[in-house]
Motif scaffolding. Sequence first.
Motif, short mmCIF file in Angstrom:
data_model
loop_
_atom_site.label_atom_id
_atom_site.label_comp_id
_atom_site.label_asym_id
_atom_site.label_seq_id
_atom_site.Cartn_x
_atom_site.Cartn_y
_atom_site.Cartn_z
N GLU A 19 4.77 -5.52 -9.80
CA GLU A 19 4.64 -6.80 -10.44
C GLU A 19 3.07 -7.62 -8.90
O GLU A 19 2.23 -8.14 -10.53
N ALA A 20 2.90 -7.01 -8.82
CA ALA A 20 2.45 -8.28 -8.26
C ALA A 20 0.77 -7.46 -8.08
O ALA A 20 -0.54 -8.24 -8.08
N PHE A 21 0.12 -6.27 -8.62
CA PHE A 21 -0.96 -5.10 -9.10
C PHE A 21 -1.21 -5.29 -10.18
O PHE A 21 -2.18 -5.30 -10.43
N ARG A 22 -0.65 -5.74 -10.76
CA ARG A 22 -0.14 -5.76 -12.57
C ARG A 22 -1.32 -6.42 -13.11
O ARG A 22 -2.30 -5.82 -13.37
N SER A 23 -1.95 -7.24 -12.65
CA SER A 23 -2.93 -8.39 -13.69
C SER A 23 -4.45 -8.37 -12.13
O SER A 23 -4.82 -8.94 -12.83
N ALA A 24 -4.33 -6.96 -11.11
CA ALA A 24 -4.82 -7.89 -10.08
C ALA A 24 -6.52 -7.40 -10.61
O ALA A 24 -5.82 -5.93 -11.33
N PRO A 25 -7.79 -7.57 -10.94
CA PRO A 25 -8.78 -7.06 -11.62
C PRO A 25 -9.05 -6.32 -10.37
O PRO A 25 -9.77 -4.85 -10.83
N HIS A 26 -8.72 -6.31 -9.68
CA HIS A 26 -9.97 -4.84 -8.05
C HIS A 26 -8.62 -3.72 -8.35
O HIS A 26 -8.51 -2.64 -7.51
N SER A 27 -7.14 -3.58 -8.77
CA SER A 27 -6.70 -2.59 -8.78
C SER A 27 -6.49 -1.70 -9.61
O SER A 27 -6.81 -1.85 -10.76
N ASP A 28 -5.75 -0.20 -9.84
CA ASP A 28 -6.18 1.17 -10.54
C ASP A 28 -4.53 0.87 -10.64
O ASP A 28 -4.36 2.70 -11.57
N GLY A 29 -3.35 0.59 -10.43
CA GLY A 29 -2.05 0.59 -10.70
C GLY A 29 -1.89 1.60 -9.54
O GLY A 29 -0.21 2.11 -9.65
N ARG A 30 -2.29 1.85 -8.33
CA ARG A 30 -1.70 2.95 -7.60
C ARG A 30 -1.16 2.75 -6.77
O ARG A 30 -0.04 3.62 -6.25
N GLU A 31 -1.15 1.26 -5.95
CA GLU A 31 -0.33 1.25 -4.93
C GLU A 31 0.94 1.19 -4.69
O GLU A 31 0.96 1.68 -3.50
N PRO A 32 1.64 0.58 -5.70
CA PRO A 32 3.04 1.69 -5.08
C PRO A 32 3.12 2.99 -4.98
O PRO A 32 4.41 3.19 -4.03
N GLN A 33 2.05 3.96 -5.40
CA GLN A 33 2.48 5.77 -5.61
C GLN A 33 1.55 5.50 -3.77
O GLN A 33 2.24 6.45 -3.46
N ILE A 34 0.71 5.29 -3.84
CA ILE A 34 0.16 5.11 -2.20
C ILE A 34 1.23 4.44 -1.29
O ILE A 34 1.06 5.40 -0.21
N ILE A 35 1.82 3.20 -1.20
CA ILE A 35 3.36 3.28 -0.56
C ILE A 35 4.01 4.38 -0.96
O ILE A 35 4.29 5.07 0.97
N ASP A 36 4.69 4.55 -1.54
CA ASP A 36 5.38 6.06 -1.25
C ASP A 36 4.97 7.00 -0.43
O ASP A 36 5.86 8.02 -0.31
N ALA A 37 3.51 7.67 -1.05
CA ALA A 37 2.94 8.90 -0.80
C ALA A 37 2.87 8.97 1.22
O ALA A 37 3.02 9.83 1.39
N LEU A 38 2.27 7.72 1.45
CA LEU A 38 2.50 7.05 2.94
C LEU A 38 3.94 7.83 3.50
O LEU A 38 3.95 8.08 4.92
N ARG A 39 4.79 7.05 3.20
CA ARG A 39 6.43 7.29 3.49
C ARG A 39 6.38 8.53 3.33
O ARG A 39 7.45 9.48 4.30
N ASN A 40 6.39 9.34 2.63
CA ASN A 40 6.62 10.68 2.48
C ASN A 40 6.10 11.56 3.19
O ASN A 40 6.49 12.58 3.84
#
Length: 178
Positions: free
Chosen positions: A27-48
Amino acid sequence: MNRHPPQIVIRKESADDIDKIHALTVEAFRSAPHSDGREPQIIDALRNSGELTLSLVAETDDILLGHVAFSPVTIRGDEQSISDGSWYGLGPIAVRADRRRQRIAQKLIAEGLEQLQDKGANGVVLLGDPAIYKSSGFESDGLLRYGNIDTRFIQRIIFKGTAPSGEVIYADAFTSAI
């Protein structure tokens, strides 16, 4: 009746927070112009991968308001490479859209910096707008690089030691998350 606003609590993530963090970050990055939408996956990958060094949430009345992640970085300079776990990267950081401009991100960052400093970190780097992160103590001296990004957006805060110089290399999760 004098009603006080609910207290914001900053704490380490728990297993019950993982899905909420993912949804908040989407939700937080959905409309962020600098985002490619991968932020949730980055956090999951860091955790994993075990590279999510510190994951903090802000909540009030059991409602997740914000999240910040910290993970190790390498700083590859001309003379030496710092990859000993003494430097960390801040991000992604997310705050609910309806709770922005309430200093939640600042509180998350301050707590994260304090915890990393307590565990012996030399410092933290981030990519971001200097106008936003200066109040948290971050600055750019032009000594750090990250791809083709203007060096003024590559900021750092030093806890101990000297200012590093070189290319910032984030955990593999930042390039491998799909």
